[in-house]
Enzyme design. Structure first.
Site, PDB file in Angstrom:
ATOM      1  N   HIS A  72     103.597  19.551  51.952  1.00 39.75           N
ATOM      2  CA  HIS A  72     102.910  19.850  50.694  1.00 39.75           C
ATOM      3  C   HIS A  72     101.407  20.049  50.912  1.00 39.75           C
ATOM      4  O   HIS A  72     100.804  20.940  50.325  1.00 39.75           O
ATOM      5  CB  HIS A  72     103.164  18.713  49.706  1.00 39.75           C
ATOM      6  CG  HIS A  72     102.514  18.893  48.381  1.00 39.75           C
ATOM      7  ND1 HIS A  72     102.925  19.838  47.480  1.00 39.75           N
ATOM      8  CD2 HIS A  72     101.461  18.255  47.809  1.00 39.75           C
ATOM      9  CE1 HIS A  72     102.162  19.768  46.398  1.00 39.75           C
ATOM     10  NE2 HIS A  72     101.264  18.816  46.579  1.00 39.75           N
ATOM     11  N   HIS A  74     104.904  22.142  40.364  1.00 45.41           N
ATOM     12  CA  HIS A  74     105.105  20.712  40.124  1.00 45.41           C
ATOM     13  C   HIS A  74     106.602  20.494  39.917  1.00 45.41           C
ATOM     14  O   HIS A  74     107.016  19.846  38.960  1.00 45.41           O
ATOM     15  CB  HIS A  74     104.274  20.236  38.924  1.00 45.41           C
ATOM     16  CG  HIS A  74     103.540  18.966  39.206  1.00 45.41           C
ATOM     17  ND1 HIS A  74     103.411  17.944  38.316  1.00 45.41           N
ATOM     18  CD2 HIS A  74     102.906  18.548  40.329  1.00 45.41           C
ATOM     19  CE1 HIS A  74     102.717  16.960  38.860  1.00 45.41           C
ATOM     20  NE2 HIS A  74     102.397  17.305  40.077  1.00 45.41           N
TER      21      HIS A  74
END
Lengths: 87, 770
Positions: free
Chosen positions: B65, B116
């Site tokens: 990430h 998200h």
């Protein structure tokens, strides 16, 4: 009327924006009760009543916990902190 | 719980000295997601084992990430496949929090889209809400005032009971956070497909505007400057992953697990926005960074690394919501609504006066130092001593194995033709039924049920918003200078051909901006894929990034930044590759915008572009036949550019009453949306399309050929408009007229009352989720 009371609170470690706002307002408004008191935090949860038209049994209480944990609260961000009954 | 109010004593923390003295201590690096060789590399960098705090920092900063370790080698081409001409308006390119584009008149715009996805599946409301909060802070960090948001949403099948949970949570979370911030939500996407069942995609885009001189960068370069953490206090949000470390430092009666979710507070964010903008105006911050993923670990190491300097930090000075937090947890916490400012000592008084005014809490947690080293202390004990670059930028880079998918050839061969999908070309009533079936299917139905929960017009600068093709916002109230934004992705096309699929998404977003009258100038992306450890997924990623980079080069507009989200899968099955492409356009005066939808009777309706037999991967094949196979439509980007220029010229001459892009479900969908927008009737004929382009009626109605736009033109401008198109080589064909009949007539197919069509188009989502 007999009832079971389920109390749900935001998880202790998570931010509680509503509680924080109330805490800030207490300080800002200088509410007389809070001025000298030792309140350090406000946290806001919810109280849910389940009504019955008969006596409440232990099984009802166990069921209420199950309902509380699976349905009335969001286990990711909330905890069922108390199950109680009133007759 | 007995945890609170009990001050954790500093002793017992794993210090750097302790780490040097106990080289053989077993550390839970695998549970933190680090591989054997990555852990070995950390030991090599430090010349000893990492302390548990250092391990926490490296593990989170070297995660997929934060480090882009699997995607980096492919993302480079967005910076390489460019011409000097493309970069001439780019003030800040990839690598910063968000790209910044010069839009003229001294104004610049910054925009970015971020995923998200995983938090939004676990806790849809807070996951989606903090997704909005996070991207807005990215925009704020560049020195800009956030002016709008958009959301790209993909959910599982509407009939699956879990879908409603996710839809309600996500939509409520977005509207809650965005509406509280007072930011208009001007568009986005909503798609339902079973591939997203266990892994919805929740992408959030924000855009902000700034004056050129207000640009801010995330760097700490001047020794002696103060490192200040301000905004919300640090709590135990979003640190579920570090619990393996916590369990080592807590006794066994401690909390078994920290929550993996964060709770957002939009009112705190609103105050933070205004506070930051005032700090910028007063010129008291030399550098600024928002705290998102990886929290303080990320902010300290990135600021220092970007500035080529170092930092000395006292972690006990961080304001905490919960005194039981361990140093590792403080370093990793993802508590929302926090910023880190680098403030010259001489400006501290002014800084304090401003944050005090906004009642924003802050604490000075350290100082910038010349040496490029990040020292973090916990009381008197040193717990971190690392070169910041090794944490922030020199993480591992992988060239993961790539394999052409075993299913790909069979999939591409299974076209609509090969599959023998039945066409009802001569049966008007069947075609009419298909049209209604399509425009009322969840993906093609009116999205008002969702977008009406968002505030689209707050701020008074929204010129266009859903259901228009793009969202448009006025930036300068004096001159009307504005921007237009559209995002697109078609997972079905990308599954059939990720290279073409990415170019198709780019072409569609580009066209959506062009039909509003704006000139496309820059691109952002959010690349949602399955696991990079699956070579077939990695092939999809390689193809899609190449397609996008090549496409941007052809169109001459740069990629300014983006985001990669891997590991999107339900069980072992990856989602369709879903590269969301956002295109930003500039318009000199939003008053000149071209609306979508028909407003006046007696206007001529023209179809620009040609229609081919392209039904593979189409909505028609999905809704009517539940089929996915073949190859997606071809894209001609040079032609798309010509088309955009023609629309712009026509708009400048005021020739267009409306324009609407043709994409999913082709002409049928565009016509239905155009009549329903303002309730204007129309008569449409297909026979000239069929004759000129050699296609059947099914294709004329439902083909998804690219480069097509439906426009309406007043009779007085007819000659001029047709002349303009012909001069620019844009195929133009009159296919209908608008009227006051209250009906839509498609000749030789059917006539519908607009009210009936509206019912079919608008009832679907409320019936499913209302």
């Amino acid at each position: 009327m007999p009832k079971i009371i389920v109390e749900v609170m935001p998880k202790e470690v998570l931010l509680d924006p509503a509680g924080k706002s109330v805490m800030n307002a207490l300080h800002r408004k200088g509410h007389s009760a809070s001025k000298k008191s030792d309140i350090t935090a406000v946290r806001i949860g919810k109280r849910i009543e389940l009504h019955f038209d008969r006596e409440i049994t232990d099984k009802d209480l166990a069921d209420a916990r199950e309902i509380g944990e699976s349905f009335l609260s969001n286990g990711v961000i909330e905890d069922v902190v108390k199950i109680s009954s009133e007759n | 719980m007995g945890l609170f109010g009990k001050k954790k004593i500093a002793s017992g923390v794993d210090t750097t000295t302790e780490a040097a003295n106990t080289p053989d201590k077993v550390q839970p690096y695998a549970a933190l997601g680090l591989k054997d060789d990555e852990y070995a590399r950390i030991r090599e960098i430090l010349g000893r084992r990492p302390s548990s705090s250092e391990l926490a920092m490296y593990s989170v900063m070297w995660s997929e990430h934060c480090s882009y370790k699997s995607s980096k080698i492919y993302l480079r081409q967005f910076g390489e496949k460019v011409t000097p001409e493309m970069n001439k308006n780019l003030m800040v390119g990839m690598g910063e929090n968000a790209g910044v584009v010069d839009i003229g008149e001294g104004w610049a715009v910054t925009f970015k889209v971020e995923s998200h996805n995983h938090p939004s599946y676990i806790e849809p409301f807070q996951g989606a809400a903090t997704g909005v909060g996070g991207i807005v802070r990215d925009i704020l960090t560049m020195g800009a005032r956030p002016i709008a948001v958009m959301d790209q949403l993909r959910f599982g099948e509407p009939s699956n009971p879990d879908t409603a949970r996710v839809v309600h949570g996500v939509v409520d979370g977005i509207s809650f956070y965005g509406n509280c911030l007072g930011l208009p939500n001007i568009g986005g996407e909503t798609v339902f497909d079973k591939v997203y069942q266990g892994n919805p995609l929740v992408n959030a885009l924000s855009v902000g505007a700034l004056r050129h001189e207000d640009l801010k960068l995330a760097k700490a370069s001047n020794p002696g400057d103060l490192v200040i953490l301000f905004g919300a206090r640090t709590g135990a949000d979003g640190i579920g992953g570090v619990s393996v470390l916590a369990s080592e430092t807590f006794d066994s009666t401690g909390p078994a697990k920290r929550p993996a979710v964060q709770v957002g507070d939009p009112f705190a964010e609103k105050v933070l926005i205004e506070c930051c903008l005032e700090l910028y105006a007063a010129q008291v911050v030399a550098g600024i960074q928002d705290l998102g993923g990886a929290g303080i670990s990320c902010a300290t190491s990135e600021l220092a690394s970007n500035g080529g300097a170092g930092m000395r930090v006292q972690l006990q000075d961080v304001l905490k919501r919960d005194e039981s937090l361990t140093p590792e947890e403080i370093l990793m916490s993802e508590s929302q609504e926090r910023m880190m400012g680098i403030v010259p000592k001489k400006d501290f008084k002014k800084f304090k006066a401003i944050v005090d005014k906004w009642e924003v809490e802050f604490s000075v947690i350290g100082e910038v130092i010349a040496e490029d080293r990040l020292y973090i202390n916990w009381g008197h004990e040193e717990i971190v001593n690392v070169p910041p670059r090794t944490v922030a930028h020199d993480g591992p880079v992988y060239e993961r194995p790539v394999a052409f998918p075993s299913y790909q050839d069979a999939l591409n061969n299974d076209s609509v033709h090969a599959h023998g999908l039945f066409r009802q070309n001569d049966n008007a009533s069947e075609l009419a039924a298909q049209l209604v079936q399509i425009v009322s299917s969840p993906n093609q139905a009116d999205k008002g049920y969702i977008t009406n929960q968002y505030d689209r017009y707050v701020g008074g600068n929204t010129a266009l918003a859903q259901p228009d093709d793009s969202g448009m916002i006025r930036v300068s109230e004096e001159t009307g200078l504005g921007i237009s934004l559209a995002t697109d992705a078609n997972g079905r096309y990308c599954y059939l051909d990720p290279y073409q699929g990415a170019r198709l998404a780019l072409a569609e977003a580009y066209r959506n901006v062009a039909v509003s009258g704006a000139t496309p100038v820059a691109v952002t992306n959010c690349l949602n894929f399955g696991s990079p450890e699956n070579p077939e997924v990695m092939w999809q990623f390689k193809q899609a990034t190449a397609g996008l980079a090549d496409g941007c080069l052809e169109l001459g507009i740069p990629v300014t930044g983006g985001n990669v989200s891997f590991y999107n899968q339900t069980g072992d099955v990856a989602i369709h590759p879903t590269p969301v492409v956002g295109v930003l356009g500039v318009i000199d005066d939003v008053a000149r915008r071209i609306p979508s939808g028909w407003q006046d009777a007696g206007h001529n309706i023209y179809l620009l572009g040609t229609t081919k037999d392209e039904l593979d991967g189409s909505v028609w094949s999905e809704v009517v036949h539940s089929h996915l196979g073949g190859r997606p439509p071809v894209v001609d980007l040079a032609y798309e550019k010509q088309l955009a220029e023609a629309l712009n010229a026509a708009s400048e001459q005021g020739l267009l009453a409306s324009a609407h892009d043709l994409s999913e479900a082709g002409l049928a969908q565009a016509v239905v949306e155009s009549v329903l927008r303002f309730g204007m009737g129309a008569r449409i004929w297909l026979d000239e399309i069929q004759q000129r382009d050699g296609v059947d009626r099914t294709c004329a109605l439902f083909s998804e050929s690219t480069g097509r736009v439906l426009v309406s033109v007043g009779r007085e401008d007819d000659v001029k408009f047709v002349g303009l198109c012909e001069a620019r080589g844009i195929p133009v064909l009159r296919i209908g007229v608008t009227d006051n009949s209250g009906e839509l007539e498609i000749q030789d197919v059917a006539t519908w009352q607009l009210n009936d069509l509206r019912g079919a188009h608008e009832a679907t989502l409320p019936e499913l989720f209302g």
